[in-house]
Design a protein around this motif. Sequence first.
Motif, PDB file in Angstrom:
ATOM      1  N   PRO A   1      -1.318 -26.663   8.309  1.00  0.00           N
ATOM      2  CA  PRO A   1      -1.851 -27.744   9.140  1.00  0.00           C
ATOM      3  C   PRO A   1      -1.960 -29.025   8.301  1.00  0.00           C
ATOM      4  CG  PRO A   1      -3.615 -26.224   8.539  1.00  0.00           C
ATOM      5  CD  PRO A   1      -2.353 -25.684   7.930  1.00  0.00           C
TER       6      PRO A   1
ATOM      7  N   LYS B   1       6.284 -27.208   7.869  1.00  0.00           N
ATOM      8  CA  LYS B   1       7.053 -25.973   7.685  1.00  0.00           C
ATOM      9  C   LYS B   1       8.252 -26.281   6.792  1.00  0.00           C
ATOM     10  CE  LYS B   1       7.995 -21.593   8.818  1.00  0.00           C
ATOM     11  NZ  LYS B   1       7.076 -20.468   8.592  1.00  0.00           N
TER      12      LYS B   1
ATOM     13  N   VAL C   1       2.168 -30.070  11.946  1.00  0.00           N
ATOM     14  CA  VAL C   1       2.484 -28.829  11.236  1.00  0.00           C
ATOM     15  C   VAL C   1       3.515 -29.128  10.150  1.00  0.00           C
ATOM     16  CG1 VAL C   1       3.634 -26.597  11.513  1.00  0.00           C
ATOM     17  CG2 VAL C   1       1.932 -27.324  13.181  1.00  0.00           C
TER      18      VAL C   1
ATOM     19  N   GLN D   1       2.239 -18.760  12.601  1.00  0.00           N
ATOM     20  CA  GLN D   1       3.415 -19.592  12.314  1.00  0.00           C
ATOM     21  C   GLN D   1       3.789 -19.604  10.839  1.00  0.00           C
ATOM     22  OE1 GLN D   1       2.420 -23.449  14.023  1.00  0.00           O
ATOM     23  NE2 GLN D   1       3.201 -22.823  16.017  1.00  0.00           N
TER      24      GLN D   1
ATOM     25  N   ALA E   1       2.676 -21.492   8.597  1.00  0.00           N
ATOM     26  CA  ALA E   1       2.895 -22.912   8.322  1.00  0.00           C
ATOM     27  C   ALA E   1       1.596 -23.529   7.811  1.00  0.00           C
ATOM     28  CB  ALA E   1       3.386 -23.619   9.584  1.00  0.00           C
TER      29      ALA E   1
ATOM     30  N   VAL F   1       1.726 -25.086  19.255  1.00  0.00           N
ATOM     31  CA  VAL F   1       0.273 -25.051  19.071  1.00  0.00           C
ATOM     32  C   VAL F   1      -0.427 -25.639  20.301  1.00  0.00           C
ATOM     33  CG1 VAL F   1      -1.684 -25.833  17.670  1.00  0.00           C
ATOM     34  CG2 VAL F   1       0.463 -25.185  16.550  1.00  0.00           C
TER      35      VAL F   1
ATOM     36  N   HIS G   1      -6.078 -23.606  13.666  1.00  0.00           N
ATOM     37  CA  HIS G   1      -5.871 -23.342  12.239  1.00  0.00           C
ATOM     38  C   HIS G   1      -5.345 -21.915  12.024  1.00  0.00           C
ATOM     39  CE1 HIS G   1      -6.680 -23.535   7.876  1.00  0.00           C
ATOM     40  NE2 HIS G   1      -7.003 -22.261   8.028  1.00  0.00           N
TER      41      HIS G   1
ATOM     42  N   SER H   1      -8.241 -29.210  10.642  1.00  0.00           N
ATOM     43  CA  SER H   1      -6.811 -28.920  10.775  1.00  0.00           C
ATOM     44  C   SER H   1      -6.141 -29.600  11.962  1.00  0.00           C
ATOM     45  CB  SER H   1      -6.605 -27.401  10.878  1.00  0.00           C
ATOM     46  OG  SER H   1      -7.008 -26.788   9.658  1.00  0.00           O
TER      47      SER H   1
ATOM     48  N   ALA I   1       4.777 -27.392  16.149  1.00  0.00           N
ATOM     49  CA  ALA I   1       3.666 -28.264  16.546  1.00  0.00           C
ATOM     50  C   ALA I   1       3.444 -28.222  18.054  1.00  0.00           C
ATOM     51  CB  ALA I   1       3.923 -29.692  16.076  1.00  0.00           C
TER      52      ALA I   1
ATOM     53  N   ILE J   1      -1.681 -21.579  13.246  1.00  0.00           N
ATOM     54  CA  ILE J   1      -0.708 -22.240  12.363  1.00  0.00           C
ATOM     55  C   ILE J   1      -0.518 -21.441  11.075  1.00  0.00           C
ATOM     56  CG2 ILE J   1      -0.267 -24.308  10.961  1.00  0.00           C
ATOM     57  CD1 ILE J   1      -1.865 -25.881  13.174  1.00  0.00           C
TER      58      ILE J   1
ATOM     59  N   TYR K   1       7.681 -32.101   8.558  1.00  0.00           N
ATOM     60  CA  TYR K   1       6.535 -32.313   9.441  1.00  0.00           C
ATOM     61  C   TYR K   1       6.954 -32.428  10.899  1.00  0.00           C
ATOM     62  CZ  TYR K   1       3.715 -33.543   5.309  1.00  0.00           C
ATOM     63  OH  TYR K   1       3.045 -33.520   4.113  1.00  0.00           O
TER      64      TYR K   1
END
Length: 264
Positions: free
Chosen positions: A60, A105, A103, A56, A58, A27, A49, A71, A24, A52, A109
């Motif tokens: 959003p 993952k 984010v 990543q 991942a 980003v 977006h 996002s 996060a 992420i 969060y």
Amino acid sequence: MTTNNSLIQSPEAIEKMRVAGKLASDVLVMLDEHVKVGVTTEALNQIAHDYIVNVQQAIPAPLNYHGFPKSICTSVNHVVCHGIPDENKVLKEGDIINIDVTVIKDGYYGDTSKMWIIGEGSIMAKRICDVAQKALYAGMSAVKDGAYLGDIGAAIQAVVEPERFSIVREFCGHGISNSFHHEPQVLHYGKKGTGMQLKTGMTFTIEPMINQGTWKTKILPDQWTAITKDRKLSAQWEHTMVVTDNGCEVFTTRPEEDLSFLTT
């Protein structure tokens, strides 16, 4: 109020939150060069977006959360929070903007936000952004095993109110882990020694929203965007953290920050 032990995260969960929190914050770091005069908030949303999802690998978290259409949240000037990115909203010289990124993952969060001043910015713009960040840091400094939620709010008030700014009441920090929002609610005002007692392993956000004028807000017809009732400026910074024995570990710190004042 006693602590709910179900809020204490396992070492495995905390490790996953470290990863999500770092993503996060990454980003926001990535967006830095894009936040400038002439860019639209929708363009920032699309850049975030794609990063992420594609870089990543991942998710959003805001996208489709209770129907939220984008996002990231982009809150400009008198928008307090939950601003919806818009292709018609062009950043101009002197604007201030909060970008809020969450984010997901591996099921966990990471949630964080920061302010930008576009171009030079007014004295008031600089002051409110600075005080809002100091308020976040004061709240974080109050976190440790055995402290109380009220200690966080009291510490924030002690920074904000002498500066003649007001603290938004309708929105607050929140527990976060493998769900976006859960207990505890972390109010940004309060009395020392009151509320839930913090325990090592609890994870939550602190995200004080402070206003130039009244603390009162109004929700726009889109049912998301919260603005200051008097349309004066609002600023917010946010971090996700875990309570430790002596302080807190911040999952979403960025390279430009010096958090050496915190006891971890």
